[in-house]
Scaffold this motif. Sequence first.
Motif, PDB file in Angstrom:
ATOM      1  N   VAL A  73       0.808  -1.218   0.013  1.00 13.63           N
ATOM      2  CA  VAL A  73       0.015  -0.116  -0.061  1.00 13.63           C
ATOM      3  C   VAL A  73       0.675   1.288   0.099  1.00 13.63           C
ATOM      4  O   VAL A  73       0.610   2.176  -0.903  1.00 13.63           O
ATOM      5  N   LEU A  74       1.939   1.216   0.704  1.00 14.36           N
ATOM      6  CA  LEU A  74       2.994   2.400   0.781  1.00 14.36           C
ATOM      7  C   LEU A  74       3.466   2.458  -0.675  1.00 14.36           C
ATOM      8  O   LEU A  74       3.624   3.748  -1.218  1.00 14.36           O
ATOM      9  N   ASP A  75       3.832   1.516  -1.316  1.00 12.89           N
ATOM     10  CA  ASP A  75       4.319   1.730  -2.657  1.00 12.89           C
ATOM     11  C   ASP A  75       3.327   2.415  -3.712  1.00 12.89           C
ATOM     12  O   ASP A  75       3.836   3.168  -4.463  1.00 12.89           O
ATOM     13  N   ILE A  76       2.117   1.684  -3.309  1.00 13.02           N
ATOM     14  CA  ILE A  76       0.977   2.609  -4.432  1.00 13.02           C
ATOM     15  C   ILE A  76       0.723   3.991  -3.949  1.00 13.02           C
ATOM     16  O   ILE A  76       0.531   4.835  -4.921  1.00 13.02           O
ATOM     17  N   SER A  77       0.660   4.243  -2.623  1.00 15.20           N
ATOM     18  CA  SER A  77       0.601   5.511  -2.193  1.00 15.20           C
ATOM     19  C   SER A  77       1.589   6.412  -3.054  1.00 15.20           C
ATOM     20  O   SER A  77       1.300   7.549  -3.345  1.00 15.20           O
ATOM     21  N   VAL A  78       2.798   6.157  -2.837  1.00 12.55           N
ATOM     22  CA  VAL A  78       3.833   6.968  -3.439  1.00 12.55           C
ATOM     23  C   VAL A  78       3.796   7.040  -4.585  1.00 12.55           C
ATOM     24  O   VAL A  78       3.860   8.203  -5.331  1.00 12.55           O
ATOM     25  N   SER A  79       3.647   6.008  -5.473  1.00 14.51           N
ATOM     26  CA  SER A  79       3.410   6.113  -6.780  1.00 14.51           C
ATOM     27  C   SER A  79       2.337   6.970  -7.437  1.00 14.51           C
ATOM     28  O   SER A  79       2.554   7.362  -8.501  1.00 14.51           O
ATOM     29  N   TYR A  80       1.354   7.084  -6.488  1.00 18.40           N
ATOM     30  CA  TYR A  80       0.213   8.040  -7.246  1.00 18.40           C
ATOM     31  C   TYR A  80       0.396   9.387  -6.601  1.00 18.40           C
ATOM     32  O   TYR A  80      -0.749  10.037  -6.278  1.00 18.40           O
ATOM     33  N   GLN A  81       1.516   9.808  -6.186  1.00 21.04           N
ATOM     34  CA  GLN A  81       1.662  10.941  -5.718  1.00 21.04           C
ATOM     35  C   GLN A  81       0.891  11.501  -4.321  1.00 21.04           C
ATOM     36  O   GLN A  81       1.064  12.681  -3.958  1.00 21.04           O
ATOM     37  N   TYR A  82       0.829  10.624  -3.546  1.00 23.80           N
ATOM     38  CA  TYR A  82       0.439  10.912  -2.176  1.00 23.80           C
ATOM     39  C   TYR A  82       1.697  10.779  -1.283  1.00 23.80           C
ATOM     40  O   TYR A  82       2.469   9.904  -1.343  1.00 23.80           O
ATOM     41  N   GLY A  83       1.785  11.742  -0.229  1.00 23.39           N
ATOM     42  CA  GLY A  83       2.846  11.860   0.515  1.00 23.39           C
ATOM     43  C   GLY A  83       3.246  10.864   1.549  1.00 23.39           C
ATOM     44  O   GLY A  83       4.300  10.898   2.262  1.00 23.39           O
ATOM     45  N   SER A  84       2.313  10.208   1.908  1.00 25.62           N
ATOM     46  CA  SER A  84       2.243   9.258   2.895  1.00 25.62           C
ATOM     47  C   SER A  84       1.146   8.090   2.811  1.00 25.62           C
ATOM     48  O   SER A  84       0.126   8.262   2.162  1.00 25.62           O
ATOM     49  N   GLN A  85       1.400   7.030   3.267  1.00 19.08           N
ATOM     50  CA  GLN A  85       0.238   5.848   3.214  1.00 19.08           C
ATOM     51  C   GLN A  85      -0.897   6.342   3.999  1.00 19.08           C
ATOM     52  O   GLN A  85      -2.000   6.107   3.626  1.00 19.08           O
ATOM     53  N   GLU A  86      -0.714   7.422   5.086  1.00 20.75           N
ATOM     54  CA  GLU A  86      -1.842   7.682   5.933  1.00 20.75           C
ATOM     55  C   GLU A  86      -2.844   8.691   5.006  1.00 20.75           C
ATOM     56  O   GLU A  86      -3.919   8.573   5.121  1.00 20.75           O
ATOM     57  N   ALA A  87      -1.998   9.437   4.137  1.00 22.99           N
ATOM     58  CA  ALA A  87      -2.836  10.248   3.226  1.00 22.99           C
ATOM     59  C   ALA A  87      -3.593   9.715   2.249  1.00 22.99           C
ATOM     60  O   ALA A  87      -4.726   9.725   2.029  1.00 22.99           O
ATOM     61  N   PHE A  88      -2.773   8.684   1.448  1.00 23.01           N
ATOM     62  CA  PHE A  88      -3.751   7.905   0.498  1.00 23.01           C
ATOM     63  C   PHE A  88      -5.038   6.981   1.172  1.00 23.01           C
ATOM     64  O   PHE A  88      -5.928   7.044   0.726  1.00 23.01           O
ATOM     65  N   THR A  89      -4.505   6.446   2.426  1.00 18.81           N
ATOM     66  CA  THR A  89      -5.440   5.744   3.065  1.00 18.81           C
ATOM     67  C   THR A  89      -6.832   6.615   3.314  1.00 18.81           C
ATOM     68  O   THR A  89      -7.974   6.222   3.004  1.00 18.81           O
TER      69      THR A  89
END
Length: 287
Positions: A73-89
């Motif tokens: 989930v962290l890798d996907i978060s970063v790849s779609y320009q989210y600064g952290s896994q928490e922000a993406f979640t």
Amino acid sequence: MEHYTRIQYAITFIEEQLQEALSLEAIAARAGFSLYHFQRLFHAITGFTVQEYIRKRRLSRAAEELRVNSHTVLDISVSYQYGSQEAFTRAFAGYFGMAPAQYRKQQPPLALQLPIDLVALTANIRGGLTMYKPDIMERPATRIIGYNYPTNLNNERYFEEIPGFYAHFGSHEYYMRIPNKARPAFAYGIPHSYREDGAFSFLIGEEVTSFAEVEDGFACLELPGGKYAAFRNGSMPELGQNAWKYIYGTWLPNSNYERGEGPDFEVTDVLNSTPEKISMTIYIPIR
């Protein structure tokens, strides 16, 4: 239909860059429009602000990756320009109603935002298009002094807020604080100063003979002279607040005109307006 083609260029560019940093200036440049014009046209044609469309497409692509590959989930978060896994979640749960890990485990059907295809849209428009004819006219440069109200394209907030701005402007008698009035019976409403997040200012004011020092919250703005398409609300009675969407989403792309430089604006004939029927004309600079 050139406008639709150019907006489709921008959509294709967005699709190619979903995993890269995207600026509205770069997207607008790909479509060959100014940032101001691009945001208005994109919103009118697609129904989304540019940033809203990018967010929904990124989250939809991320959901597809969660379903078909084993990236963290962290890798996907970063790849779609989210600064952290928490922000993406937070963004994922806000859009789809569940956390990314829960979706990956259960894989229920989601309402994903698919890429927009304007070829199909233009085919539908051509099938049953009603075109309202504006007056084409030359206008001189016009000086306006008015009061600025902040609003936003996102979630079409401006539709709800702008009528309230006019009420606030009138009830507080801000028109009495405008110096050097030239046509005090006509109120101008001018959207301007668009930003990347969809925020912009809506100035309500009056035409003046010359600029002067103004109070806090007030501003001076000059509308450039040139050719304009003038849409009178009496010629589009059933459109109401959707007039702007019609102008940008239907009339302009199907006309033989390009949008000119400078802001568009609306002018209300105060003396000939009633609460039941507003006498208003919308002006769009064209070339």
